[in-house]
Design a protein around this motif. Structure first.
Motif, PDB file in Angstrom:
ATOM      1  N   HIS A 109       0.859  -1.187   0.000  1.00 25.41           N
ATOM      2  CA  HIS A 109       0.000   0.000   0.000  1.00 25.41           C
ATOM      3  C   HIS A 109       0.897   1.238   0.000  1.00 25.41           C
ATOM      4  O   HIS A 109       2.032   1.197   0.441  1.00 25.41           O
ATOM      5  CB  HIS A 109      -0.916   0.039   1.230  1.00 25.41           C
ATOM      6  CG  HIS A 109      -1.730  -1.204   1.407  1.00 25.41           C
ATOM      7  ND1 HIS A 109      -1.392  -2.190   2.286  1.00 25.41           N
ATOM      8  CD2 HIS A 109      -2.855  -1.614   0.796  1.00 25.41           C
ATOM      9  CE1 HIS A 109      -2.287  -3.167   2.221  1.00 25.41           C
ATOM     10  NE2 HIS A 109      -3.174  -2.834   1.321  1.00 25.41           N
ATOM     11  N   ILE A 110       0.317   2.303  -0.500  1.00 24.68           N
ATOM     12  CA  ILE A 110       1.008   3.581  -0.435  1.00 24.68           C
ATOM     13  C   ILE A 110       0.494   4.315   0.793  1.00 24.68           C
ATOM     14  O   ILE A 110      -0.713   4.392   1.023  1.00 24.68           O
ATOM     15  CB  ILE A 110       0.798   4.384  -1.730  1.00 24.68           C
ATOM     16  CG1 ILE A 110       1.626   5.649  -1.738  1.00 24.68           C
ATOM     17  CG2 ILE A 110      -0.668   4.709  -1.964  1.00 24.68           C
ATOM     18  CD1 ILE A 110       1.638   6.363  -3.083  1.00 24.68           C
ATOM     19  N   GLY A 111       1.407   4.812   1.609  1.00 22.65           N
ATOM     20  CA  GLY A 111       1.010   5.478   2.848  1.00 22.65           C
ATOM     21  C   GLY A 111       1.640   6.843   2.965  1.00 22.65           C
ATOM     22  O   GLY A 111       2.666   7.133   2.346  1.00 22.65           O
ATOM     23  N   ALA A 112       1.008   7.704   3.743  1.00 21.87           N
ATOM     24  CA  ALA A 112       1.511   9.060   3.962  1.00 21.87           C
ATOM     25  C   ALA A 112       1.590   9.304   5.465  1.00 21.87           C
ATOM     26  O   ALA A 112       0.632   9.013   6.200  1.00 21.87           O
ATOM     27  CB  ALA A 112       0.602  10.094   3.300  1.00 21.87           C
ATOM     28  N   TYR A 113       2.729   9.801   5.915  1.00 14.81           N
ATOM     29  CA  TYR A 113       2.972  10.020   7.342  1.00 14.81           C
ATOM     30  C   TYR A 113       3.665  11.362   7.515  1.00 14.81           C
ATOM     31  O   TYR A 113       4.270  11.890   6.582  1.00 14.81           O
ATOM     32  CB  TYR A 113       3.837   8.905   7.928  1.00 14.81           C
ATOM     33  CG  TYR A 113       3.433   7.521   7.475  1.00 14.81           C
ATOM     34  CD1 TYR A 113       2.402   6.844   8.117  1.00 14.81           C
ATOM     35  CD2 TYR A 113       4.082   6.900   6.409  1.00 14.81           C
ATOM     36  CE1 TYR A 113       2.026   5.581   7.696  1.00 14.81           C
ATOM     37  CE2 TYR A 113       3.718   5.641   5.989  1.00 14.81           C
ATOM     38  CZ  TYR A 113       2.680   4.984   6.633  1.00 14.81           C
ATOM     39  OH  TYR A 113       2.306   3.741   6.214  1.00 14.81           O
ATOM     40  N   GLN A 114       3.583  11.887   8.728  1.00 13.93           N
ATOM     41  CA  GLN A 114       4.242  13.161   9.037  1.00 13.93           C
ATOM     42  C   GLN A 114       4.966  13.030  10.368  1.00 13.93           C
ATOM     43  O   GLN A 114       4.414  12.468  11.329  1.00 13.93           O
ATOM     44  CB  GLN A 114       3.210  14.297   9.104  1.00 13.93           C
ATOM     45  CG  GLN A 114       3.857  15.677   9.160  1.00 13.93           C
ATOM     46  CD  GLN A 114       2.824  16.783   9.116  1.00 13.93           C
ATOM     47  OE1 GLN A 114       2.137  17.007  10.116  1.00 13.93           O
ATOM     48  NE2 GLN A 114       2.719  17.471   7.991  1.00 13.93           N
ATOM     49  N   ILE A 115       6.192  13.530  10.406  1.00 10.51           N
ATOM     50  CA  ILE A 115       6.979  13.523  11.646  1.00 10.51           C
ATOM     51  C   ILE A 115       7.348  14.952  11.994  1.00 10.51           C
ATOM     52  O   ILE A 115       7.389  15.832  11.120  1.00 10.51           O
ATOM     53  CB  ILE A 115       8.249  12.662  11.481  1.00 10.51           C
ATOM     54  CG1 ILE A 115       9.182  13.285  10.427  1.00 10.51           C
ATOM     55  CG2 ILE A 115       7.900  11.229  11.134  1.00 10.51           C
ATOM     56  CD1 ILE A 115      10.525  12.601  10.340  1.00 10.51           C
ATOM     57  N   GLN A 116       7.581  15.164  13.283  1.00 13.28           N
ATOM     58  CA  GLN A 116       7.996  16.468  13.780  1.00 13.28           C
ATOM     59  C   GLN A 116       9.370  16.322  14.446  1.00 13.28           C
ATOM     60  O   GLN A 116       9.545  15.503  15.349  1.00 13.28           O
ATOM     61  CB  GLN A 116       6.979  17.017  14.773  1.00 13.28           C
ATOM     62  CG  GLN A 116       7.296  18.443  15.238  1.00 13.28           C
ATOM     63  CD  GLN A 116       6.179  19.027  16.082  1.00 13.28           C
ATOM     64  OE1 GLN A 116       5.204  18.347  16.384  1.00 13.28           O
ATOM     65  NE2 GLN A 116       6.323  20.294  16.454  1.00 13.28           N
ATOM     66  N   LEU A 117      10.324  17.113  13.971  1.00 12.79           N
ATOM     67  CA  LEU A 117      11.681  17.039  14.494  1.00 12.79           C
ATOM     68  C   LEU A 117      11.798  17.827  15.786  1.00 12.79           C
ATOM     69  O   LEU A 117      10.872  18.555  16.195  1.00 12.79           O
ATOM     70  CB  LEU A 117      12.659  17.580  13.445  1.00 12.79           C
ATOM     71  CG  LEU A 117      12.575  16.913  12.056  1.00 12.79           C
ATOM     72  CD1 LEU A 117      13.582  17.555  11.115  1.00 12.79           C
ATOM     73  CD2 LEU A 117      12.809  15.419  12.172  1.00 12.79           C
ATOM     74  N   GLU A 118      12.965  17.685  16.441  1.00  9.63           N
ATOM     75  CA  GLU A 118      13.191  18.389  17.702  1.00  9.63           C
ATOM     76  C   GLU A 118      13.212  19.892  17.487  1.00  9.63           C
ATOM     77  O   GLU A 118      12.853  20.664  18.372  1.00  9.63           O
ATOM     78  CB  GLU A 118      14.509  17.930  18.320  1.00  9.63           C
ATOM     79  CG  GLU A 118      14.518  16.456  18.731  1.00  9.63           C
ATOM     80  CD  GLU A 118      15.845  16.062  19.336  1.00  9.63           C
ATOM     81  OE1 GLU A 118      16.745  16.932  19.364  1.00  9.63           O
ATOM     82  OE2 GLU A 118      15.982  14.904  19.779  1.00  9.63           O
TER      83      GLU A 118
END
Length: 881
Positions: A416-425
């Motif tokens: 599957h194609i997925g989309a995610y978001q991360i937040q850095l320090e």
């Protein structure tokens, strides 16, 4: 005049023939006549002469109703009934006017409301004074109508009284002028008379027309008409006669309707209060429509429009539009459609301004143009991770997100194609899109590259460049986005970073270490080595790109993935590109529309809004869109519905055209190359991207083979249902379920109808099994294998058997039932099979080299000495795709 009539009466006497006819005889008495019978018998008959009263109106009405002339007592009773009816009518009118005064004003105000849509603006409610004034005017008009009606009734009564007096005077004059000669004495009058004959006992015999009949004959002769018929216009109507069963008492009765009837027999109908109000209101509407100025409208005309819709847009009556069309020679009903040119002519004729529009104009609202530079704000970068299968893309993303997504993937590969978001320090955000690396997911990788800002190419240090790595490079170059190389698995023994960078040079990827501008970062998803440097490289590249978007506008985005979930319906993973998507927004996405009921981030948490660069799951679609469709927010849901309906119509039209074209091409191909064998399948999957990948892979299996092909009857998102089983049973197809299952009803139906359902969770298995099934449908490969030669030494002619060749095996072996060819001077003259193979008198299966034998061919006898027999066997070899 009197003498002439007397002479005529003397000539025409009444007498009866032998058959009982009545006639006047000469020399007889004026009041008595002789009735002759057979054998010379006769009888005296008294003649009664009666005068028929002539009253202009009353007698005419009585003649039509079949009534006799009224006597004085009857006329007095009718006058009394008229007076009673008049009094009753006055009483009823007075009571009605008193009881309905207020109701009349309210009904008149209510009836004044316009019926048609384009009526003028409603009038302001009347105050008490104006209402009283209106009621007073209506009361006066009603009183005037009543007074006029009373006057007409009084005048009619006076005319009836005068008519009665004139009739009495005429009766008196007639009695004075009557002479004892009977019928001849009244010959000079205009009054019609009816003569009846009676016998001695007074029994009624037959009516006889008297002096009036003679007058009619004379009048007809003077006017040139037929004697006895009066004026040329028609015969005179004789007064009705009265038989012995007539009831004088019934004829003297008078009803109210008869009393109120006019001289012509019609009843006097007074105008009701409601009819009077309707007439007044109709006149008011006519005056208002005549005084109202015509409103010129701008009428939008699409490619086709119904007559009713055109009339509504012009605010005209549909009947008037139909009349105009009929004058133009076009016969159309209210529900029929007309073309734009005809509609434009009609609009122009009605004085409005036509404006041509197209069906595709509904999509003009989606083109919002570019945003102003001052409205742009920084947004997170969108990074797509691409690479070969099992090079650690998802593991690297898990390390960045500190999650464990890879453990949930079937077979350890991403499907599957997925989309995610991360937040850095530092507070910066990065949006990642994870794409599959398998060859079947080419379209997913292409879709991910099209919506991304930066591509991270993951290459395993121990495998170096692989086929899907090359494909990912091609997608990144086609999208025109910058690339960062992540050399993964650097911690494994045998890892060689320089080998990877050197191999990339073949495909135009020159890293900084090799003198280029592409960043290369060695990382390890397992030990998290180099992850911080990879994040820094991504942020550096995003600063160079200066990624900005306008969040203060209607949202737009791309569908990364779409699926159907139980309890939530169709769910789409959308990457917002500009604007802000909020809960409650109406949107159109591809050929579907919806309203955002809920928004969820990548951690399944509900949020209220999503800005540019944010991946979000949208709940509230009416159908499952295609992956890659554009999502655009519009003002309201009705507008989104119109756009979606237009797009669905276009999709159906394109599908019908493609189906017709494909059917024609398939027919010609089948004629040229023979009928191809189809392998029908029904595909149901969990997400749209997986179905798309399976479809592409199955179609690719038979690209180079014209003998068999995969026919996808239906593909969709969701569980396997009864309709899928019905379709498969009708087409004898196999049902493929990818990460989905059939419901109990579908399983029971499949068991009953013998439909095969196969479940898969890894795309490799789907392709392999379908490939094996297609290979089994291929016709085997046929090869010919030479086994021996035999030389004919002598030919024997045996009774009941035919010719038998005596042969010597010169090479190899000859087997019974094997194929053989008969060669004469090295030319094949016959090809067939051996009917018999004998060694001496025994039938044998085979004869080897150096031995003699007897042979006979199946259905062939032309054999000679010196011919050579060539034996061979046919072998079939299974084919594979």
């Amino acid at each position: 005049m009197t003498e002439r009539n007397d002479q005529d009466s003397e000539k025409k006497t009444l007498s009866l023939s032998s058959k009982g006819k009545q006639q006047l005889r000469q020399g007889g008495d004026a009041n008595q006549v002789r009735q002759s019978f057979s054998h010379g018998r006769s009888k005296a008959v008294t003649v009664e002469v009666k005068r028929k009263r002539t009253v202009e109106k009353v007698v005419a009405g009585a003649a039509r109703t079949g009534a006799k002339t009224l006597s004085d007592e009857e006329r007095e009773s009718r006058l009394r009934a008229l007076r009673v009816a008049k009094a009753a009518e006055e009483t009823r009118a007075q009571q009605a006017s008193e009881q309905q005064a207020e109701a009349a004003a309210e009904a008149a105000a209510a009836a004044a409301a316009p019926v048609a849509a384009p009526a003028p603006a409603p009038r302001a409610p009347l105050d008490a004074a104006a209402r009283r004034k209106l009621e007073e005017e209506e009361r006066k008009e009603i009183e005037q109508e009543e007074a006029q009606r009373r006057q007409r009734e009084t005048q009619r009564l006076s005319e009836l009284e005068a008519e009665r007096k004139r009739e009495q005077e005429a009766r008196n004059r007639a009695s004075e002028d009557r002479r004892p000669t009977g019928a001849a004495s009244d010959a000079g009058t205009d009054s019609p008379r009816t003569t009846t004959t009676t016998d001695a006992d007074g029994e009624f015999r037959r009516p006889v027309v008297g002096a009036r009949a003679r007058d009619d004959d004379d009048e007809g002769s003077r006017r040139g008409g037929t004697p006895g018929r009066g004026a040329p216009k028609g015969p005179a109507k004789a007064a009705p006669t009265r038989g012995r069963n007539d009831n004088r008492r019934d004829r003297s009765k008078l009803t109210v309707s008869e009393a109120l009837s006019t001289g012509d027999g019609d009843s006097v109908r007074t105008r009701s209060l409601a009819a009077f109000r309707r007439a007044r209101e109709k006149e008011r509407r006519k005056e208002s429509s005549a005084n109202r100025e015509k409103i010129v409208r701008e009428v939008q005309i699409p490619d086709t429009i119904t007559v009713q819709e055109l009339a509504n847009r012009m605010a005209e009556r549909a009947g008037e539009v139909i009349k105009t069309l009929m004058r133009s020679g076009i016969m159309a009903t209210i529900n029929q459609s007309i073309d734009a040119d005809t509609a434009e002519l009609i609009v122009t004729e009605f004085g409005h301004t036509p404006k041509r529009v197209s069906e595709s104009d509904v999509e003009l609202v989606l083109d919002t143009g570019k945003d102003a530079a001052e409205d742009m704000l920084p947004r997170p970068p969108v990074v797509t991770i691409m690479g070969h299968v099992d090079h650690g893309k998802t593991s690297l993303l898990d390390a960045l997100r500190s999650t464990d997504v890879a453990a949930r993937e079937a077979g350890g590969i991403t499907q599957h194609i997925g989309a995610y978001q991360i937040q850095l320090e530092s507070g910066s955000r990065i949006t990642f899109i994870d794409t599959p690396g398998h060859a079947a997911f080419t379209s997913m990788r292409a879709r991910g590259a099209n919506v991304t800002d930066i591509v991270v190419l993951v290459v395993a240090a121990n495998d170096s460049v692989m086929p899907q790595t090359v494909e990912a490079i091609a997608h990144a170059k086609a999208a025109g986005v910058p690339m960062i190389v992540a050399v993964n698995k650097i911690d494994l023994p045998g890892a060689d970073k320089n080998r990877v960078l050197t191999d990339l040079l073949q495909y135009g990827i020159v890293t900084e270490e090799m003198g280029g501008d592409v960043l290369a970062v060695p990382v390890s998803a397992k030990t998290k080595q180099g992850l911080d440097k990879l994040e820094e490289a991504i942020l550096l590249q995003s600063e160079i790109l200066e990624l900005r978007a306008n969040p203060n506008r209607l949202a737009e985005g791309s569908v990364i993935e779409a699926k159907l979930e139980r309890g939530r319906g169709s769910v789409a993973t959308v990457l917002i590109e500009r604007g802000t998507l909020k809960v409650g927004d109406s949107f159109v996405v591809g050929a579907e529309f919806g309203r955002a009921r809920a928004l969820l981030n990548d951690r399944a948490e509900q949020i209220r809004e999503a800005g540019p660069g944010f991946p979000v799951e949208v709940v509230g679609l009416n159908g499952t869109p295609q992956a890659g469709d554009r999502l655009v927010v519009v003002e309201d849901e009705s507008e989104a519905r119109r756009i979606a309906e237009y797009r669905q119509a276009k999709v159906r039209e394109q599908a019908a055209t493609a189906s017709a074209r494909g059917s024609l091409e398939q027919m010609f191909n089948a004629i040229r190359e023979g009928e191809a064998k189809n392998f029908p399948v029904v595909i149901k999957g969990d997400v749209q991207g997986s179905i798309e990948a399976i479809n592409a892979s199955l179609q690719k299996l038979t690209e180079d083979n014209k003998e068999v092909r995969v026919q996808v009857l239906h593909s969709g998102v969701g569980a396997i249902t009864e309709s899928d089983i019905t379709l498969a049973a009708a087409s004898k197809a196999m049902v493929i379920g990818f990460n989905v299952r059939a419901n109990p009803q579908a399983r029971e139906m499949a068991k009953r109808d013998g439909v095969e359902i196969r479940y898969y969770s890894i795309i490799y298995n789907v392709i392999d099994e379908v490939k094996a099934a297609l290979s089994g449908m291929l016709s085997p490969e046929v090869t010919e294998e030479f086994i021996g030669y035999a030389s004919i030494r002598q030919v024997f002619n045996i009774t009941k058997v035919g010719k038998v060749a005596g042969c010597m095996i010169t090479e190899g072996v000859v087997k019974r039932g094997a194929g053989c060819r008969l060669l004469r001077d090295n030319v094949v003259i016959h090809e067939g099979t051996l009917k018999t193979l004998k060694r001496f008198k025994d039938e044998v299966r085979e004869v080897r080299e150096g031995f003699e034998c007897g042979m006979a061919f199946e259905n062939y006898d032309d054999i000679r000495e010196g011919d050579v027999v060539e034996c061979f066997e046919i072998k079939e070899t299974a084919r594979v795709l």
